[in-house]
Design an enzyme around this catalytic site. Structure first.
Site, short mmCIF file in Angstrom:
data_model
loop_
_atom_site.label_atom_id
_atom_site.label_comp_id
_atom_site.label_asym_id
_atom_site.label_seq_id
_atom_site.Cartn_x
_atom_site.Cartn_y
_atom_site.Cartn_z
N TRP A 29 46.80 41.43 29.96
CA TRP A 29 47.81 40.80 29.11
C TRP A 29 47.71 41.30 27.68
CZ3 TRP A 29 46.36 37.43 25.06
CH2 TRP A 29 47.43 36.80 24.42
N SER A 95 43.03 41.33 34.53
CA SER A 95 43.68 40.12 34.03
C SER A 95 45.10 40.01 34.57
CB SER A 95 43.64 40.14 32.49
OG SER A 95 44.02 38.92 31.95
N MET A 96 46.11 40.05 33.72
CA MET A 96 47.50 39.98 34.17
C MET A 96 47.83 41.10 35.16
SD MET A 96 51.00 40.16 31.96
CE MET A 96 52.59 40.02 32.79
N ASP A 219 33.20 34.58 31.73
CA ASP A 219 34.61 34.83 31.37
C ASP A 219 35.21 33.52 30.87
OD1 ASP A 219 37.38 35.32 31.32
OD2 ASP A 219 37.21 36.81 32.91
N HIS A 248 35.44 38.32 29.69
CA HIS A 248 36.73 38.84 30.13
C HIS A 248 36.87 40.32 29.79
CE1 HIS A 248 40.62 38.08 31.84
NE2 HIS A 248 41.27 38.49 30.78
#
Length: 268
Positions: A29, A95-96, A219, A248
């Site tokens: 993201w 992630s995204m 995370d 993360h």
């Protein structure tokens, strides 16, 4: 500059390093393809063709101000793979990007894809509901997005330490924040909305390609208890690796281990 044009007429930026079987990287993201530099340079040196692109509204790609749903983003990914006529692909999403990877497989199939890697991914479902009680409350997510509309740079600065979980990342943190600030604020907000509200649980059960799941136990952006661990319960063919003390931003903090694990998965 290497761009390809989608059927919609958008110019999306991509880079293609190396030769061999293709590895396609899908960014996290608000990040561009730059985030994958330390993975791509390693894997390209190991005889793989490494491709990364900037999703719409990110990095050097066009910003149409719309199309930030997972169906459209998965279609953009499919058009890149078809444009380059890639086969035997390994998809890697952070992630995204993990959501785009899953939606690509369920929307476009796996004829061109051999395997995939989920790195600190947002799947299967992040929003708090009756059947997902440990998720993020919708009103909390909306409050954070309102904060971004007033001062996104300051929020990024405040979250640099949790993102890397180390105190020696000031230079790489500045670089990462700069990259995120190249992203359209419209894309930042709209992408976060679909990240929180999209439920991938049912479609993940139908995926048949092997999936490597990598997540850190520190995370703070996407806690492993509501993401990686649950993904391992849903995906039919998966291997789950938990990184101790990894945040993360593990693609930076644990880059050597991540590079080796991805390479082993591709070769093995």
């Amino acid at each position: 500059m290497p761009f390809f044009k989608t059927k919609e007429g958008l110019q999306l930026f991509y880079q293609d390093w190396g030769t061999g079987n293709p590895v396609v990287f899908v960014s996290g993201w608000s990040l561009s393809s730059r985030m994958w530099d330390y993975q791509r340079i390693f894997l390209a040196d190991k005889g793989l063709k490494c491709i990364a692109y900037d999703r719409r509204g990110h990095g050097r790609s066009d910003d149409p101000g719309n199309g930030y749903d997972f169906d459209t983003l998965a279609d953009d990914l499919a058009e890149l793979i078809e444009y380059l006529n890639l086969r035997n692909v390994t998809l890697v999403g952070h992630s995204m990007g993990g959501g785009e990877l899953i939606r690509y497989l369920t929307r476009h199939g796996n004829d061109r894809v051999d395997r995939a890697v989920l790195v600190a991914a947002i799947v299967p479902f992040l929003m708090k509901t009756e059947d997902n009680p440990y998720g993020v409350p919708k009103d909390v997510a909306e409050m954070v997005r309102e904060m971004w509309k007033r001062d996104f740079p300051n929020w990024l600065l405040q979250n640099e330490l949790p993102y890397f979980n180390r105190s020696d990342t000031s230079a790489i943190g500045e670089w990462t924040r700069w990259d995120m600030l190249q992203t359209s604020l419209k894309a930042v907000v709209e992408c976060n909305k679909v990240i929180i509200e999209t439920d991938f649980r049912e479609e993940m059960r139908s995926i048949t390609v092997p999936i490597l799941i990598i997540h850190g136990d520190k995370d703070r952006s996407i806690p492993v208890e509501i993401s990686g661990q649950k993904s391992a319960m849903l995906l039919p063919k998966n291997r789950f690796i938990l990184y101790k003390d990894a945040p993360h931003g593990l693609y930076i903090t644990h880059s050597e281990r991540l590079n080796d694990d991805i390479l082993t998965f591709i070769k093995g």
